[in-house]
Design a protein around this motif. Structure first.
Motif, PDB file in Angstrom:
ATOM      1  N   VAL A  45       0.851  -1.186   0.000  1.00 51.08           N
ATOM      2  CA  VAL A  45       0.000   0.000   0.000  1.00 51.08           C
ATOM      3  C   VAL A  45       0.891   1.242   0.000  1.00 51.08           C
ATOM      4  O   VAL A  45       1.907   1.291   0.691  1.00 51.08           O
ATOM      5  CB  VAL A  45      -0.939  -0.019   1.233  1.00 51.08           C
ATOM      6  CG1 VAL A  45      -1.680   1.293   1.384  1.00 51.08           C
ATOM      7  CG2 VAL A  45      -1.908  -1.192   1.138  1.00 51.08           C
ATOM      8  N   HIS A  46       0.516   2.240  -0.779  1.00 40.97           N
ATOM      9  CA  HIS A  46       1.293   3.479  -0.887  1.00 40.97           C
ATOM     10  C   HIS A  46       1.454   4.112   0.492  1.00 40.97           C
ATOM     11  O   HIS A  46       0.534   4.093   1.308  1.00 40.97           O
ATOM     12  CB  HIS A  46       0.586   4.446  -1.842  1.00 40.97           C
ATOM     13  CG  HIS A  46       1.426   5.587  -2.278  1.00 40.97           C
ATOM     14  ND1 HIS A  46       1.441   6.783  -1.600  1.00 40.97           N
ATOM     15  CD2 HIS A  46       2.291   5.708  -3.311  1.00 40.97           C
ATOM     16  CE1 HIS A  46       2.273   7.604  -2.211  1.00 40.97           C
ATOM     17  NE2 HIS A  46       2.799   6.985  -3.258  1.00 40.97           N
ATOM     18  N   TYR A  47       2.628   4.708   0.736  1.00 38.38           N
ATOM     19  CA  TYR A  47       2.918   5.266   2.064  1.00 38.38           C
ATOM     20  C   TYR A  47       1.899   6.323   2.481  1.00 38.38           C
ATOM     21  O   TYR A  47       1.642   6.512   3.667  1.00 38.38           O
ATOM     22  CB  TYR A  47       4.339   5.834   2.118  1.00 38.38           C
ATOM     23  CG  TYR A  47       4.470   7.241   1.578  1.00 38.38           C
ATOM     24  CD1 TYR A  47       4.407   8.335   2.440  1.00 38.38           C
ATOM     25  CD2 TYR A  47       4.624   7.478   0.224  1.00 38.38           C
ATOM     26  CE1 TYR A  47       4.506   9.629   1.949  1.00 38.38           C
ATOM     27  CE2 TYR A  47       4.725   8.760  -0.267  1.00 38.38           C
ATOM     28  CZ  TYR A  47       4.664   9.830   0.599  1.00 38.38           C
ATOM     29  OH  TYR A  47       4.756  11.098   0.107  1.00 38.38           O
ATOM     30  N   SER A  48       1.292   7.011   1.521  1.00 39.13           N
ATOM     31  CA  SER A  48       0.323   8.056   1.870  1.00 39.13           C
ATOM     32  C   SER A  48      -0.941   7.490   2.508  1.00 39.13           C
ATOM     33  O   SER A  48      -1.715   8.220   3.106  1.00 39.13           O
ATOM     34  CB  SER A  48      -0.046   8.874   0.623  1.00 39.13           C
ATOM     35  OG  SER A  48      -0.693   8.047  -0.335  1.00 39.13           O
ATOM     36  N   ARG A  49      -1.151   6.175   2.392  1.00 35.36           N
ATOM     37  CA  ARG A  49      -2.315   5.530   2.987  1.00 35.36           C
ATOM     38  C   ARG A  49      -1.943   4.639   4.173  1.00 35.36           C
ATOM     39  O   ARG A  49      -2.803   3.965   4.738  1.00 35.36           O
ATOM     40  CB  ARG A  49      -3.042   4.668   1.940  1.00 35.36           C
ATOM     41  CG  ARG A  49      -3.614   5.425   0.746  1.00 35.36           C
ATOM     42  CD  ARG A  49      -4.709   6.411   1.120  1.00 35.36           C
ATOM     43  NE  ARG A  49      -5.789   5.841   1.892  1.00 35.36           N
ATOM     44  CZ  ARG A  49      -6.912   5.346   1.380  1.00 35.36           C
ATOM     45  NH1 ARG A  49      -7.120   5.360   0.088  1.00 35.36           N
ATOM     46  NH2 ARG A  49      -7.848   4.859   2.182  1.00 35.36           N
ATOM     47  N   ALA A  50      -0.687   4.665   4.582  1.00 36.88           N
ATOM     48  CA  ALA A  50      -0.231   3.789   5.669  1.00 36.88           C
ATOM     49  C   ALA A  50      -1.021   3.999   6.952  1.00 36.88           C
ATOM     50  O   ALA A  50      -1.329   3.042   7.664  1.00 36.88           O
ATOM     51  CB  ALA A  50       1.262   3.996   5.920  1.00 36.88           C
ATOM     52  N   SER A  51      -1.408   5.235   7.259  1.00 40.74           N
ATOM     53  CA  SER A  51      -2.153   5.487   8.500  1.00 40.74           C
ATOM     54  C   SER A  51      -3.585   4.943   8.430  1.00 40.74           C
ATOM     55  O   SER A  51      -4.245   4.838   9.460  1.00 40.74           O
ATOM     56  CB  SER A  51      -2.181   6.991   8.806  1.00 40.74           C
ATOM     57  OG  SER A  51      -2.879   7.687   7.790  1.00 40.74           O
ATOM     58  N   ASP A  52      -4.054   4.584   7.239  1.00 36.87           N
ATOM     59  CA  ASP A  52      -5.396   4.021   7.088  1.00 36.87           C
ATOM     60  C   ASP A  52      -5.424   2.505   7.246  1.00 36.87           C
ATOM     61  O   ASP A  52      -6.504   1.907   7.291  1.00 36.87           O
ATOM     62  CB  ASP A  52      -5.974   4.386   5.714  1.00 36.87           C
ATOM     63  CG  ASP A  52      -6.154   5.885   5.546  1.00 36.87           C
ATOM     64  OD1 ASP A  52      -6.551   6.540   6.532  1.00 36.87           O
ATOM     65  OD2 ASP A  52      -5.895   6.392   4.447  1.00 36.87           O
ATOM     66  N   LEU A  53      -4.257   1.880   7.303  1.00 34.22           N
ATOM     67  CA  LEU A  53      -4.204   0.416   7.471  1.00 34.22           C
ATOM     68  C   LEU A  53      -4.610   0.037   8.888  1.00 34.22           C
ATOM     69  O   LEU A  53      -4.118   0.613   9.853  1.00 34.22           O
ATOM     70  CB  LEU A  53      -2.796  -0.106   7.172  1.00 34.22           C
ATOM     71  CG  LEU A  53      -2.325  -0.006   5.726  1.00 34.22           C
ATOM     72  CD1 LEU A  53      -0.862  -0.397   5.626  1.00 34.22           C
ATOM     73  CD2 LEU A  53      -3.177  -0.885   4.825  1.00 34.22           C
ATOM     74  N   LEU A  54      -5.483  -0.935   9.007  1.00 38.80           N
ATOM     75  CA  LEU A  54      -5.897  -1.404  10.324  1.00 38.80           C
ATOM     76  C   LEU A  54      -4.944  -2.461  10.860  1.00 38.80           C
ATOM     77  O   LEU A  54      -4.949  -2.767  12.051  1.00 38.80           O
ATOM     78  CB  LEU A  54      -7.327  -1.942  10.258  1.00 38.80           C
ATOM     79  CG  LEU A  54      -8.369  -0.908   9.796  1.00 38.80           C
ATOM     80  CD1 LEU A  54      -9.765  -1.504   9.854  1.00 38.80           C
ATOM     81  CD2 LEU A  54      -8.305   0.360  10.642  1.00 38.80           C
ATOM     82  N   ARG A  55      -4.135  -3.024   9.990  1.00 37.68           N
ATOM     83  CA  ARG A  55      -3.024  -3.897  10.377  1.00 37.68           C
ATOM     84  C   ARG A  55      -1.982  -3.812   9.261  1.00 37.68           C
ATOM     85  O   ARG A  55      -2.318  -3.479   8.127  1.00 37.68           O
ATOM     86  CB  ARG A  55      -3.488  -5.329  10.637  1.00 37.68           C
ATOM     87  CG  ARG A  55      -4.099  -6.041   9.458  1.00 37.68           C
ATOM     88  CD  ARG A  55      -4.442  -7.495   9.837  1.00 37.68           C
ATOM     89  NE  ARG A  55      -4.956  -8.201   8.698  1.00 37.68           N
ATOM     90  CZ  ARG A  55      -6.224  -8.518   8.498  1.00 37.68           C
ATOM     91  NH1 ARG A  55      -7.130  -8.185   9.402  1.00 37.68           N
ATOM     92  NH2 ARG A  55      -6.599  -9.170   7.424  1.00 37.68           N
TER      93      ARG A  55
END
Length: 101
Positions: A25-35
């Motif tokens: 997943v692109h780093y800009s969406r890393a905070s949206d990962l639930l795990r």
């Protein structure tokens, strides 16, 4: 909304094969990962990760000869809003791209 994403990709290599993978997943969406979206290999091989000039997480490894499987599994939180449309964005047909010398 939460979106489950993942994959299993299998290869059969006749010899050890260097690979550069852009499957995270692109780093800009890393905070949206639930795990975390850890890339797993079977068999396990050493891998190094880096970010390319476009911000993509890349994984460099050498796949061994024989059967080689890549997997990842995660959940990402998303607003569900459509992507921004940019009608003025240029597109270049693949058939007109130049090959390097």
């Amino acid at each position: 909304m939460n979106i489950h994403l993942g994959f299993e990709i299998g290869y059969q290599f006749p010899q050890p094969t260097p690979m550069i993978l852009t499957l995270s997943v692109h780093y800009s969406r890393a905070s949206d990962l639930l795990r975390p979206d850890h890339l797993l290999t079977k068999p396990a091989v050493p891998a190094t990760a880096y970010r390319d000039l476009f911000g993509n997480w890349c994984t460099r490894l050498v796949a061994p000869a024989g059967r080689f499987v890549l997997t990842a599994d995660t959940v990402i939180h998303d607003s569900g809003a459509p992507d921004i449309v940019v009608p003025s964005a240029p597109q270049t047909p693949v058939s007109t791209c130049q090959r390097p010398p």
